[in-house]
Design an enzyme around this catalytic site. Sequence first.
Site, short mmCIF file in Angstrom:
data_model
loop_
_atom_site.label_atom_id
_atom_site.label_comp_id
_atom_site.label_asym_id
_atom_site.label_seq_id
_atom_site.Cartn_x
_atom_site.Cartn_y
_atom_site.Cartn_z
N GLU A 1 -24.71 -25.37 -9.29
CA GLU A 1 -23.49 -26.16 -9.53
C GLU A 1 -22.25 -25.35 -9.12
O GLU A 1 -21.34 -25.87 -8.47
CB GLU A 1 -23.37 -26.55 -11.00
CG GLU A 1 -24.37 -27.62 -11.42
CD GLU A 1 -24.08 -28.16 -12.82
OE1 GLU A 1 -23.45 -27.46 -13.64
OE2 GLU A 1 -24.50 -29.31 -13.09
N HIS B 1 -38.18 -31.23 6.13
CA HIS B 1 -37.98 -32.40 5.25
C HIS B 1 -37.19 -32.00 4.00
O HIS B 1 -37.48 -30.96 3.40
CB HIS B 1 -39.32 -32.91 4.75
CG HIS B 1 -40.12 -33.69 5.73
ND1 HIS B 1 -40.76 -33.14 6.81
CD2 HIS B 1 -40.43 -35.03 5.76
CE1 HIS B 1 -41.41 -34.08 7.46
NE2 HIS B 1 -41.23 -35.23 6.86
N ASN C 1 -39.18 -23.18 5.90
CA ASN C 1 -39.87 -24.47 5.88
C ASN C 1 -41.34 -24.34 5.55
O ASN C 1 -41.86 -25.05 4.68
CB ASN C 1 -39.70 -25.14 7.25
CG ASN C 1 -40.36 -26.51 7.30
OD1 ASN C 1 -40.27 -27.29 6.36
ND2 ASN C 1 -41.02 -26.80 8.41
N GLN D 1 -26.75 -31.06 -20.95
CA GLN D 1 -26.60 -30.33 -19.68
C GLN D 1 -26.32 -28.86 -19.92
O GLN D 1 -26.89 -27.98 -19.26
CB GLN D 1 -25.45 -30.92 -18.84
CG GLN D 1 -25.71 -32.28 -18.27
CD GLN D 1 -24.52 -32.74 -17.43
OE1 GLN D 1 -24.10 -32.08 -16.50
NE2 GLN D 1 -23.99 -33.90 -17.77
N ASP E 1 -22.25 -31.58 -9.70
CA ASP E 1 -22.63 -31.63 -11.12
C ASP E 1 -23.97 -32.34 -11.23
O ASP E 1 -24.05 -33.56 -11.10
CB ASP E 1 -21.56 -32.37 -11.94
CG ASP E 1 -21.89 -32.41 -13.43
OD1 ASP E 1 -22.87 -31.74 -13.85
OD2 ASP E 1 -21.18 -33.11 -14.17
N PHE E 2 -25.03 -31.56 -11.44
CA PHE E 2 -26.36 -32.15 -11.58
C PHE E 2 -26.52 -32.73 -12.98
O PHE E 2 -25.89 -32.28 -13.93
CB PHE E 2 -27.45 -31.10 -11.32
CG PHE E 2 -27.39 -30.61 -9.90
CD1 PHE E 2 -27.96 -31.34 -8.87
CD2 PHE E 2 -26.71 -29.44 -9.59
CE1 PHE E 2 -27.86 -30.92 -7.55
CE2 PHE E 2 -26.61 -29.01 -8.27
CZ PHE E 2 -27.18 -29.75 -7.25
N ASP F 1 -26.97 -24.13 -13.28
CA ASP F 1 -25.52 -23.81 -13.32
C ASP F 1 -25.08 -23.04 -12.09
O ASP F 1 -23.99 -23.27 -11.57
CB ASP F 1 -25.19 -22.98 -14.58
CG ASP F 1 -25.00 -23.85 -15.81
OD1 ASP F 1 -24.69 -25.05 -15.65
OD2 ASP F 1 -25.15 -23.33 -16.93
MN MN Z 1 -23.70 -26.96 -15.78
MN MN Z 2 -24.51 -30.73 -14.76
#
Ligand code: MN
Ligand code: MN
Length: 287
Positions: free
Chosen positions: A262, A130, A161, A278, A268-269, A259
Amino acid sequence: MQFYIRRSTYVLVIISLVTLWSCKRTPVSPQTSCDYPTITTTSAHLLMGNPSGAKKDESQSDNYLMEKTQYALSYNRSQLISNWAAWHLGSEDIGSADRQDDFKPDASLPSGWDAAKPNDYSGSGFDRGHLCPSADRTATQADNSATFLMTNMVPQSPDLNRNTWESLESYCRDLVQQGNELYIYAGTFGSGGTGSNGTATKVKDKITVPEACWKVLIVMPKGDDDVKRVTKTTQTIAIWAPNNQDLDNSWKAYAVSVDEVEQKTGYDFFNHLPVCIQEVIEKPVFQ
Ligand code: MN
Ligand code: MN
């Protein structure tokens, strides 16, 4: 002795001073905006951001947004798995509904798209792992049942898992029991993993076996107006776990910064938060 300065020297000095003064007034890198970006969020699960810019647009079929009541997905038509799932987790999501175990194809995929079937994974040596966990959706039977859609499953090694991945899922629910609410992103990266039958890049010649699975989340005390409550001290947690049979049982062994996820994924979170926030909250590695 005559002291003589040409007029052009004065002009040069004045130009230099003006240049110095304007450099001081204009920062060299002015991109650290503390403004809130303008967003049109349709899903409560994507309140903190849509990391890959997924859209409900069939022409971008490898980053196709699927919004469900229980979670949101970026589905990848070529891979027959999701790039990521996103969900909000609060105490209201955790109840007493039984685990439904009713794995099923996702009937809400656009017509003509191939859909993974529950028995596709049989004998592959990979679990139907999941993204949004069953135990995070137990308020109602319908909520739990929704986590068994095959678009929410990815081929995970049994070790990942059942041990490492599960240990972070439990930790997240513990955080909720302690009075927090979470925004969670879980996804896949690359292809080629090792299950109980050895290494594979696909299950049933069509479903991508990810090379790694990652998770990114933000933790805050339960409250309202969540985007505006995120500050430079708000906690984030991220992991990057290889999809193989030789893992540490604790997720903490795989902690990385947001980071780093990313950089590896190109996503880009938390892109609904100001860049200046951020920049700070995406740096720490859990320890
Ligand atoms: Mn970042
Ligand atoms: Mn970000």
